[in-house]
Design an enzyme around this catalytic site. Structure first.
Site, PDB file in Angstrom:
ATOM      1  N   GLY A  10       5.021  52.233  67.596  1.00  0.00           N
ATOM      2  CA  GLY A  10       3.723  51.574  67.680  1.00  0.00           C
ATOM      3  C   GLY A  10       3.095  51.733  69.053  1.00  0.00           C
ATOM      4  N   ILE A  12       2.476  49.418  71.462  1.00  0.00           N
ATOM      5  CA  ILE A  12       3.200  48.803  72.592  1.00  0.00           C
ATOM      6  C   ILE A  12       4.468  49.600  72.872  1.00  0.00           C
ATOM      7  CG2 ILE A  12       4.397  46.732  73.413  1.00  0.00           C
ATOM      8  CD1 ILE A  12       2.451  45.078  71.727  1.00  0.00           C
ATOM      9  N   ARG A  94      -3.688  34.791  65.144  1.00  0.00           N
ATOM     10  CA  ARG A  94      -2.335  35.352  65.110  1.00  0.00           C
ATOM     11  C   ARG A  94      -1.492  34.715  64.006  1.00  0.00           C
ATOM     12  NH1 ARG A  94      -3.342  34.327  70.686  1.00  0.00           N
ATOM     13  NH2 ARG A  94      -3.692  36.205  71.893  1.00  0.00           N
ATOM     14  N   ASN A 101       4.852  39.026  59.025  1.00  0.00           N
ATOM     15  CA  ASN A 101       5.732  39.310  60.152  1.00  0.00           C
ATOM     16  C   ASN A 101       6.975  38.431  60.161  1.00  0.00           C
ATOM     17  OD1 ASN A 101       4.033  41.308  60.934  1.00  0.00           O
ATOM     18  ND2 ASN A 101       3.141  40.215  62.660  1.00  0.00           N
ATOM     19  N   VAL A 125       7.972  39.882  71.037  1.00  0.00           N
ATOM     20  CA  VAL A 125       6.579  40.192  71.381  1.00  0.00           C
ATOM     21  C   VAL A 125       5.704  40.099  70.135  1.00  0.00           C
ATOM     22  CG1 VAL A 125       5.045  42.013  72.264  1.00  0.00           C
ATOM     23  CG2 VAL A 125       7.275  41.645  73.328  1.00  0.00           C
ATOM     24  N   ASP A 155      -0.205  36.111  78.959  1.00  0.00           N
ATOM     25  CA  ASP A 155      -1.179  35.034  79.197  1.00  0.00           C
ATOM     26  C   ASP A 155      -1.115  34.597  80.668  1.00  0.00           C
ATOM     27  OD1 ASP A 155      -1.714  34.766  76.271  1.00  0.00           O
ATOM     28  OD2 ASP A 155       0.381  34.184  76.276  1.00  0.00           O
ATOM     29  N   HIS A 183       1.613  30.911  72.033  1.00  0.00           N
ATOM     30  CA  HIS A 183       0.820  32.114  72.352  1.00  0.00           C
ATOM     31  C   HIS A 183      -0.258  32.228  71.271  1.00  0.00           C
ATOM     32  CE1 HIS A 183      -0.362  36.120  73.511  1.00  0.00           C
ATOM     33  NE2 HIS A 183      -0.045  36.601  72.329  1.00  0.00           N
TER      34      HIS A 183
HETATM   35  P1  NAD Z   1       1.458  48.700  66.058  1.00  0.00           P
HETATM   36  O1  NAD Z   1       0.982  48.504  64.656  1.00  0.00           O
HETATM   37  O2  NAD Z   1       0.857  49.756  66.899  1.00  0.00           O
HETATM   38  O3  NAD Z   1       3.022  48.987  66.015  1.00  0.00           O
HETATM   39  C1  NAD Z   1       3.901  48.200  65.286  1.00  0.00           C
HETATM   40  C2  NAD Z   1       5.075  49.060  64.903  1.00  0.00           C
HETATM   41  O4  NAD Z   1       6.071  48.228  64.327  1.00  0.00           O
HETATM   42  C3  NAD Z   1       4.734  50.135  63.858  1.00  0.00           C
HETATM   43  O5  NAD Z   1       5.134  51.416  64.333  1.00  0.00           O
HETATM   44  C4  NAD Z   1       5.532  49.716  62.632  1.00  0.00           C
HETATM   45  O6  NAD Z   1       6.005  50.822  61.866  1.00  0.00           O
HETATM   46  C5  NAD Z   1       6.689  48.956  63.292  1.00  0.00           C
HETATM   47  N1  NAD Z   1       7.386  48.021  62.416  1.00  0.00           N
HETATM   48  C6  NAD Z   1       6.878  47.231  61.434  1.00  0.00           C
HETATM   49  N2  NAD Z   1       7.866  46.545  60.835  1.00  0.00           N
HETATM   50  C7  NAD Z   1       9.005  46.867  61.467  1.00  0.00           C
HETATM   51  C8  NAD Z   1      10.351  46.476  61.301  1.00  0.00           C
HETATM   52  N3  NAD Z   1      10.732  45.626  60.357  1.00  0.00           N
HETATM   53  N4  NAD Z   1      11.285  47.015  62.123  1.00  0.00           N
HETATM   54  C9  NAD Z   1      10.928  47.917  63.068  1.00  0.00           C
HETATM   55  N5  NAD Z   1       9.672  48.328  63.273  1.00  0.00           N
HETATM   56  C10 NAD Z   1       8.714  47.806  62.474  1.00  0.00           C
HETATM   57  O7  NAD Z   1       1.385  47.277  66.777  1.00  0.00           O
HETATM   58  P2  NAD Z   1       1.407  46.951  68.339  1.00  0.00           P
HETATM   59  O8  NAD Z   1       0.022  47.051  68.878  1.00  0.00           O
HETATM   60  O9  NAD Z   1       2.493  47.720  68.990  1.00  0.00           O
HETATM   61  O10 NAD Z   1       1.760  45.395  68.303  1.00  0.00           O
HETATM   62  C11 NAD Z   1       3.015  44.940  67.856  1.00  0.00           C
HETATM   63  C12 NAD Z   1       3.035  43.417  67.800  1.00  0.00           C
HETATM   64  O11 NAD Z   1       2.931  42.862  69.106  1.00  0.00           O
HETATM   65  C13 NAD Z   1       1.906  42.806  66.981  1.00  0.00           C
HETATM   66  O12 NAD Z   1       2.410  41.732  66.187  1.00  0.00           O
HETATM   67  C14 NAD Z   1       0.962  42.269  68.058  1.00  0.00           C
HETATM   68  O13 NAD Z   1       0.156  41.218  67.580  1.00  0.00           O
HETATM   69  C15 NAD Z   1       1.976  41.790  69.068  1.00  0.00           C
HETATM   70  N6  NAD Z   1       1.480  41.546  70.433  1.00  0.00           N
HETATM   71  C16 NAD Z   1       1.953  40.451  71.103  1.00  0.00           C
HETATM   72  C17 NAD Z   1       1.556  40.188  72.398  1.00  0.00           C
HETATM   73  C18 NAD Z   1       2.068  38.985  73.148  1.00  0.00           C
HETATM   74  O14 NAD Z   1       1.518  38.690  74.229  1.00  0.00           O
HETATM   75  N7  NAD Z   1       3.053  38.244  72.675  1.00  0.00           N
HETATM   76  C19 NAD Z   1       0.651  41.059  73.027  1.00  0.00           C
HETATM   77  C20 NAD Z   1       0.170  42.167  72.324  1.00  0.00           C
HETATM   78  C21 NAD Z   1       0.596  42.397  71.023  1.00  0.00           C
HETATM   79  C1  LMR Z   2      -2.636  39.510  72.871  1.00  0.00           C
HETATM   80  O1  LMR Z   2      -2.602  38.386  73.370  1.00  0.00           O
HETATM   81  O2  LMR Z   2      -3.275  40.457  73.374  1.00  0.00           O
HETATM   82  C2  LMR Z   2      -1.837  39.779  71.616  1.00  0.00           C
HETATM   83  O3  LMR Z   2      -1.182  38.637  71.176  1.00  0.00           O
HETATM   84  C3  LMR Z   2      -2.640  40.416  70.551  1.00  0.00           C
HETATM   85  C4  LMR Z   2      -3.549  39.438  69.854  1.00  0.00           C
HETATM   86  O4  LMR Z   2      -3.505  39.382  68.616  1.00  0.00           O
HETATM   87  O5  LMR Z   2      -4.328  38.746  70.526  1.00  0.00           O
END
Ligand code: NAD
Ligand code: LMR
Length: 323
Positions: A10, A12, A94, A101, A125, A155, A183
């Site tokens: 993905g 990240i 979220r 998820n 994450v 954050d 979050h």
């Molecule tokens: P993305 O869609 O680009 O990538 C997600 C990846 O996860 C994909 O490649 C998918 O195939 C894989 N995946 C799905 N289910 C899976 C599983 N069971 N096992 C292994 N891999 C699996 O998404 P992204 O932009 O990389 O974001 C990932 C997550 O992080 C999202 O839920 C997003 O909301 C979250 N996020 C959190 C924060 C935070 O501050 N906590 C910040 C940014 C994004």
């Molecule tokens: C963020 O804070 O950037 C991530 O949690 C992605 C979102 O859904 O806001």
């Protein structure tokens, strides 16, 4: 150290893997065995990233493994970065990701419980991160809940950057910010104990700016980025994940930061919830900063964020996602 990244193909994941392999996660002297966990549809892209990792000839990168099997991915893992899950899109909160998820984190908790190293540290994450951490931890009864954390470091970093921009100072002048709760849009970025160049932030900015601009800006930054970029934050999220784990392992020194960890009841947050707190990392463990005064405004903000965490817990329970 064995490091596993889920969702490795993905956005990240792509921003994270090269920083881990270059030594930024654990420091310049710690060799890394890197494992990427993906779903079958993501394996080809993850294999491609593995080729690129090889091409970087990173001196610290020992082995690279790509797999769709969580049991294999978490066997002997020291650091697990649980990123893999769907991001939200425009028009979603979220929490809208909870059902899809939440189902990912139970089986991953079980696999961690089965094979992780005794010193495993887990950072969730994937959103909604706090409740996903609760689910994963609930399925890993043999791993102390303190080893599971969820990311609010992004954050925290956003809050520091906004204060620095407002006050025209460098980010390293800003200290003592705290992010409380979930979050989510109800997180509470709290400047009551923050200083800039040693002066209280509350003396330097007016309350209206804090309430009407700073708090909504930080809490709404994820959504602002989704609207601007057409995709959720990736490089900044990866950077915050690096900061979180680096500090957890190496310590926070004389500073504190913010992380969602299991509550021990501090500050009236019910025991067992995964809530963000001001924390210090000491001897490889997170400790909640104690003794901070909480005024009525802060109390109300913390309480409403915690109420949302309780609702999310009820929601995953009702969906049958807790053991
Ligand atoms: P993305 O869609 O680009 O990538 C997600 C990846 O996860 C994909 O490649 C998918 O195939 C894989 N995946 C799905 N289910 C899976 C599983 N069971 N096992 C292994 N891999 C699996 O998404 P992204 O932009 O990389 O974001 C990932 C997550 O992080 C999202 O839920 C997003 O909301 C979250 N996020 C959190 C924060 C935070 O501050 N906590 C910040 C940014 C994004
Ligand atoms: C963020 O804070 O950037 C991530 O949690 C992605 C979102 O859904 O806001």
């Amino acid at each position: 150290m064995n490091v596993t990244v889920t969702g490795a193909a993905g956005q990240i994941g792509y921003a994270l893997l090269f920083r881990i392999a270059s030594g930024q996660l654990l420091g310049p002297t710690t060799p890394v065995n890197l494992t990427m966990l993906e779903i079958p549809e993501g394996l080809a892209a993850a294999e491609g990233t593995a080729l690129e990792l090889q091409d970087c000839a990173f001196p610290l990168l020992r082995t690279v493994t790509v797999t769709a099997d969580p049991v294999r991915a978490f066997d002997g893992v020291n650091i697990a970065l649980l990123v893999g899950s769907r991001p939200r899109a425009v028009g979603m909160e979220r929490v809208g990701l909870l059902e899809s998820n939440g189902r990912i984190f139970g089986p991953q908790g079980t696999a961690l419980n089965a094979g992780a190293a005794p010193d495993v540290r887990v950072l969730v994450v994937g959103n909604p991160a706090n409740t996903n951490a609760l689910v994963a931890s609930a399925f890993a009864p043999d791993i102390p809940a303190e080893r599971f954390t969820a990311m609010t470091r992004l954050d925290h970093n956003r809050g520091i950057a906004q204060l620095a921009a407002k006050l025209g100072v460098h980010v390293d002048q800003v200290r003592g910010l705290s992010v409380w709760g979930n979050h989510s849009a109800l997180q509470y970025p709290d400047v009551n104990h923050a200083t800039v160049g040693g002066r209280p932030v509350t003396d330097l900015v007016d309350e209206a700016w804090l309430v009407d601009e700073f708090i909504p800006r930080v809490a709404g930054r994820g959504y602002e980025i989704i609207k601007a970029r057409g995709a959720s934050s990736a490089a900044s999220a990866a950077s915050a994940a690096i900061d979180h784990v680096y500090d957890w392992v190496n310590g926070t020194g004389d500073q504190w930061t913010s992380a969602a960890i299991v509550s021990d009841g501090s500050y009236g947050v019910p025991e067992g919830l995964f809530s963000s707190f001001p924390v210090r990392a000491i001897d490889g463990r997170w400790e909640i900063v104690q003794g901070l005064s909480i005024n009525a405004f802060a109390r109300a903000r913390i309480d409403s964020s915690v109420a949302e965490l309780i609702e999310e817990r009820e929601h995953v329970r009702a969906l049958g996602l807790l053991p």
